[in-house]
Design a protein around this motif. Structure first.
Motif, PDB file in Angstrom:
ATOM      1  N   ARG A  45      45.292  53.737  46.419  1.00  0.00           N
ATOM      2  CA  ARG A  45      44.168  53.424  45.560  1.00  0.00           C
ATOM      3  C   ARG A  45      44.116  51.919  45.321  1.00  0.00           C
ATOM      4  NH1 ARG A  45      43.408  57.795  46.845  1.00  0.00           N
ATOM      5  NH2 ARG A  45      42.936  59.652  45.632  1.00  0.00           N
ATOM      6  N   PRO A  46      42.920  51.356  45.199  1.00  0.00           N
ATOM      7  CA  PRO A  46      42.821  49.944  44.819  1.00  0.00           C
ATOM      8  C   PRO A  46      43.525  49.727  43.480  1.00  0.00           C
ATOM      9  CG  PRO A  46      40.672  50.832  45.463  1.00  0.00           C
ATOM     10  CD  PRO A  46      41.607  51.996  45.361  1.00  0.00           C
ATOM     11  N   THR A  47      44.114  48.558  43.313  1.00  0.00           N
ATOM     12  CA  THR A  47      44.835  48.271  42.069  1.00  0.00           C
ATOM     13  C   THR A  47      44.350  46.962  41.459  1.00  0.00           C
ATOM     14  OG1 THR A  47      46.613  47.054  43.174  1.00  0.00           O
ATOM     15  CG2 THR A  47      46.897  49.433  42.933  1.00  0.00           C
ATOM     16  N   ILE A  48      44.465  46.886  40.143  1.00  0.00           N
ATOM     17  CA  ILE A  48      44.240  45.638  39.414  1.00  0.00           C
ATOM     18  C   ILE A  48      45.478  45.384  38.573  1.00  0.00           C
ATOM     19  CG2 ILE A  48      42.877  44.487  37.631  1.00  0.00           C
ATOM     20  CD1 ILE A  48      40.442  45.943  38.610  1.00  0.00           C
ATOM     21  N   GLY A  49      46.066  44.200  38.739  1.00  0.00           N
ATOM     22  CA  GLY A  49      47.278  43.850  38.020  1.00  0.00           C
ATOM     23  C   GLY A  49      46.964  43.067  36.750  1.00  0.00           C
ATOM     24  N   ILE A  50      47.596  43.450  35.648  1.00  0.00           N
ATOM     25  CA  ILE A  50      47.441  42.754  34.374  1.00  0.00           C
ATOM     26  C   ILE A  50      48.817  42.314  33.899  1.00  0.00           C
ATOM     27  CG2 ILE A  50      46.693  42.917  31.976  1.00  0.00           C
ATOM     28  CD1 ILE A  50      44.725  45.042  32.765  1.00  0.00           C
ATOM     29  N   ALA A  51      48.990  41.013  33.722  1.00  0.00           N
ATOM     30  CA  ALA A  51      50.241  40.471  33.194  1.00  0.00           C
ATOM     31  C   ALA A  51      50.067  40.185  31.708  1.00  0.00           C
ATOM     32  CB  ALA A  51      50.637  39.200  33.939  1.00  0.00           C
TER      33      ALA A  51
ATOM     34  N   TRP B 181      51.385  32.385  34.614  1.00  0.00           N
ATOM     35  CA  TRP B 181      50.778  31.440  35.569  1.00  0.00           C
ATOM     36  C   TRP B 181      51.326  31.637  36.978  1.00  0.00           C
ATOM     37  CZ3 TRP B 181      46.416  29.561  34.406  1.00  0.00           C
ATOM     38  CH2 TRP B 181      46.098  29.172  33.103  1.00  0.00           C
ATOM     39  N   GLN B 182      52.631  31.844  37.066  1.00  0.00           N
ATOM     40  CA  GLN B 182      53.202  32.058  38.399  1.00  0.00           C
ATOM     41  C   GLN B 182      52.676  33.367  38.993  1.00  0.00           C
ATOM     42  OE1 GLN B 182      57.337  30.983  39.165  1.00  0.00           O
ATOM     43  NE2 GLN B 182      57.614  32.914  40.251  1.00  0.00           N
ATOM     44  N   ALA B 183      52.558  34.406  38.179  1.00  0.00           N
ATOM     45  CA  ALA B 183      52.030  35.684  38.668  1.00  0.00           C
ATOM     46  C   ALA B 183      50.601  35.524  39.172  1.00  0.00           C
ATOM     47  CB  ALA B 183      52.093  36.734  37.560  1.00  0.00           C
ATOM     48  N   LEU B 184      49.788  34.726  38.479  1.00  0.00           N
ATOM     49  CA  LEU B 184      48.423  34.467  38.932  1.00  0.00           C
ATOM     50  C   LEU B 184      48.424  33.700  40.256  1.00  0.00           C
ATOM     51  CD1 LEU B 184      46.806  33.458  35.535  1.00  0.00           C
ATOM     52  CD2 LEU B 184      46.001  35.333  36.974  1.00  0.00           C
ATOM     53  N   ASN B 185      49.237  32.654  40.338  1.00  0.00           N
ATOM     54  CA  ASN B 185      49.286  31.829  41.549  1.00  0.00           C
ATOM     55  C   ASN B 185      49.768  32.609  42.759  1.00  0.00           C
ATOM     56  OD1 ASN B 185      48.267  29.401  40.565  1.00  0.00           O
ATOM     57  ND2 ASN B 185      50.244  28.762  39.778  1.00  0.00           N
ATOM     58  N   GLU B 186      50.681  33.527  42.533  1.00  0.00           N
ATOM     59  CA  GLU B 186      51.225  34.324  43.632  1.00  0.00           C
ATOM     60  C   GLU B 186      50.398  35.582  43.882  1.00  0.00           C
ATOM     61  OE1 GLU B 186      55.263  35.013  42.511  1.00  0.00           O
ATOM     62  OE2 GLU B 186      55.923  33.015  43.135  1.00  0.00           O
ATOM     63  N   GLN B 187      49.305  35.743  43.125  1.00  0.00           N
ATOM     64  CA  GLN B 187      48.395  36.885  43.252  1.00  0.00           C
ATOM     65  C   GLN B 187      49.103  38.207  43.003  1.00  0.00           C
ATOM     66  OE1 GLN B 187      46.362  36.495  47.022  1.00  0.00           O
ATOM     67  NE2 GLN B 187      45.331  34.617  46.401  1.00  0.00           N
ATOM     68  N   ARG B 188      50.118  38.175  42.135  1.00  0.00           N
ATOM     69  CA  ARG B 188      50.756  39.415  41.705  1.00  0.00           C
ATOM     70  C   ARG B 188      49.991  40.057  40.563  1.00  0.00           C
ATOM     71  NH1 ARG B 188      55.027  38.579  39.243  1.00  0.00           N
ATOM     72  NH2 ARG B 188      55.306  36.320  39.315  1.00  0.00           N
ATOM     73  N   CYS B 189      49.076  39.305  39.963  1.00  0.00           N
ATOM     74  CA  CYS B 189      48.193  39.870  38.952  1.00  0.00           C
ATOM     75  C   CYS B 189      46.814  39.248  39.110  1.00  0.00           C
ATOM     76  CB  CYS B 189      48.740  39.664  37.540  1.00  0.00           C
ATOM     77  SG  CYS B 189      48.580  37.971  36.922  1.00  0.00           S
ATOM     78  N   ASP B 190      45.816  39.947  38.595  1.00  0.00           N
ATOM     79  CA  ASP B 190      44.436  39.460  38.634  1.00  0.00           C
ATOM     80  C   ASP B 190      43.987  38.959  37.270  1.00  0.00           C
ATOM     81  OD1 ASP B 190      43.962  40.493  41.399  1.00  0.00           O
ATOM     82  OD2 ASP B 190      44.317  42.400  40.387  1.00  0.00           O
ATOM     83  N   ILE B 191      44.653  39.445  36.212  1.00  0.00           N
ATOM     84  CA  ILE B 191      44.328  39.081  34.836  1.00  0.00           C
ATOM     85  C   ILE B 191      45.631  38.798  34.101  1.00  0.00           C
ATOM     86  CG2 ILE B 191      43.295  39.874  32.666  1.00  0.00           C
ATOM     87  CD1 ILE B 191      41.602  41.837  34.309  1.00  0.00           C
TER      88      ILE B 191
ATOM     89  N   LEU C  28      43.177  34.240  27.741  1.00  0.00           N
ATOM     90  CA  LEU C  28      42.897  35.305  28.697  1.00  0.00           C
ATOM     91  C   LEU C  28      42.448  34.602  29.972  1.00  0.00           C
ATOM     92  CD1 LEU C  28      42.278  38.301  29.483  1.00  0.00           C
ATOM     93  CD2 LEU C  28      39.958  37.876  28.643  1.00  0.00           C
ATOM     94  N   VAL C  29      43.151  34.841  31.084  1.00  0.00           N
ATOM     95  CA  VAL C  29      42.861  34.157  32.353  1.00  0.00           C
ATOM     96  C   VAL C  29      42.619  35.209  33.423  1.00  0.00           C
ATOM     97  CG1 VAL C  29      43.665  32.431  34.007  1.00  0.00           C
ATOM     98  CG2 VAL C  29      44.455  32.330  31.640  1.00  0.00           C
ATOM     99  N   TRP C  30      41.622  34.970  34.281  1.00  0.00           N
ATOM    100  CA  TRP C  30      41.379  35.907  35.373  1.00  0.00           C
ATOM    101  C   TRP C  30      40.938  35.172  36.631  1.00  0.00           C
ATOM    102  CZ3 TRP C  30      38.223  35.328  31.150  1.00  0.00           C
ATOM    103  CH2 TRP C  30      36.888  34.995  31.372  1.00  0.00           C
ATOM    104  N   ASN C  31      41.133  35.839  37.746  1.00  0.00           N
ATOM    105  CA  ASN C  31      40.782  35.288  39.066  1.00  0.00           C
ATOM    106  C   ASN C  31      39.326  35.640  39.364  1.00  0.00           C
ATOM    107  OD1 ASN C  31      40.454  34.659  41.777  1.00  0.00           O
ATOM    108  ND2 ASN C  31      42.508  35.332  42.337  1.00  0.00           N
TER     109      ASN C  31
ATOM    110  N   ASN D 173      35.116  43.511  36.786  1.00  0.00           N
ATOM    111  CA  ASN D 173      34.055  43.074  35.872  1.00  0.00           C
ATOM    112  C   ASN D 173      34.080  43.881  34.576  1.00  0.00           C
ATOM    113  OD1 ASN D 173      33.209  41.258  37.822  1.00  0.00           O
ATOM    114  ND2 ASN D 173      31.680  42.644  38.678  1.00  0.00           N
ATOM    115  N   TRP D 174      34.339  45.169  34.703  1.00  0.00           N
ATOM    116  CA  TRP D 174      34.436  46.031  33.515  1.00  0.00           C
ATOM    117  C   TRP D 174      35.569  45.564  32.608  1.00  0.00           C
ATOM    118  CZ3 TRP D 174      37.886  48.977  30.924  1.00  0.00           C
ATOM    119  CH2 TRP D 174      37.416  49.966  30.054  1.00  0.00           C
TER     120      TRP D 174
END
Length: 301
Positions: free
Chosen positions: A91-97, A134-144, A269-272, A281-282
């Motif tokens: 399933r598609p996933t969205i990561g939240i840190a 920040w590192q999780a965002l940069n490494e694309q381990r999370c989207d938000i 709150l930061v998002w890609n 978007n939701w």
């Protein structure tokens, strides 16, 4: 009708430079290749090739077609792969840190509403500390990231919004020797361990938040353990005001004037913004429009 075979045929003819060479490669007669290319050109309403005596070359329109076809072929391959993966249970996933400073009270409501709205998307939620978001965002381990520190400038496709002001207080246990001091200097702090939370951002310079120069550290994995260590008299330190409020109110922690201070700063709150997905978007809408949820992240209650 244009198809994968159409794209592949035009690309092959362009690569080999003649209908005859393409026919030999495909074990067909040249007239069959020429006819198939003419059908594609008729469908598009443009000539893709200039015909020479024994060779062909792409027209400007043909060059555009081949370049776009390559991109489309990659997209088709990705679509096939993802469709097969979904059929096999993916399933598609969205990561939240979540930064360790934010409260988790609103997460259950978020998950419940999200899973009602999207039956085919998974949420992956996990904790980071200090600069870890920040590192999780940069490494694309999370989207938000919720509660990311505002003091780390990061390039990239990120949007952000403040979710509250983060404030700190220097505290000691009620029975700690420093509890009777009117003001605590750096020199006095050096006699006692200072509590700090371990930074989960291994690729950034290590941050030891809330230590006086030369002070010995008591490093712990999260803020709950940091609070407990100070309450037990094992260390002293600057702790988040919203997390220690109940313990200050009941007298188990004493706020003191000190040379050691951490400046107030926004939590973000930061998002890609490059993640274009209805579910993404939701989530951004949900995380920014509900004032009760926004206020809960740094709530003292």
């Amino acid at each position: 009708m244009l198809s994968e075979q159409s794209f592949e045929l035009v690309e092959l003819v362009a690569k080999l430079g003649s209908f005859t060479s393409a026919a030999n490669h495909l074990n067909k007669v040249p007239s069959a290749i020429s006819y198939a290319v003419k059908q594609i050109e008729d469908e598009l309403g443009v000539e893709l090739f200039e015909r020479h005596h024994r060779s062909v070359s792409l027209t400007p329109a043909g060059e555009h077609f081949v370049n776009q076809a390559k991109s489309l072929m990659l997209s088709i391959a990705e679509l096939k792969h993802s469709t097969l993966a979904v059929n096999q249970g993916w399933r598609p996933t969205i990561g939240i840190a979540l930064d360790g400073l934010v409260r988790e009270d609103g997460i259950s409501y978020l998950v419940r509403e999200f899973y009602k709205a999207f039956a085919d998307v998974e949420l992956h939620i996990y904790r980071e500390q200090i600069n870890g978001c920040w590192q999780a965002l940069n490494e694309q381990r999370c989207d938000i990231a919720i509660g990311a520190a505002s003091n780390i400038p990061v390039g990239g496709p990120y949007e952000h919004r403040a979710i509250g002001e983060l404030s700190w207080q220097f505290v000691v246990a009620a029975d700690h020797p420093l509890a009777t001091e009117l003001h605590i200097t750096h020199s006095k702090l050096n006699n006692y361990a200072g509590v700090c939370v371990c930074d989960t951002a291994a690729k950034y310079p290590a941050t030891r938040l809330g230590l006086a120069p030369g002070q010995r550290a008591l490093a712990v994995p999260d803020w709950i353990r940091a609070i407990n260590c100070v309450k037990d008299g094992l260390a002293v330190g600057c702790l988040p005001s919203h997390l220690i409020a109940p313990f200050v109110d009941n007298g188990s922690l004493i706020v003191k004037s000190s040379d050691l201070q951490i400046n107030d700063s926004p939590a973000l709150l930061v998002w890609n913004r490059n993640v274009q997905h209805e579910a993404m978007n939701w989530l951004i809408d949900y995380l920014t429009r509900d004032k009760r949820l926004v206020d809960s992240w740094l709530s003292k209650n």
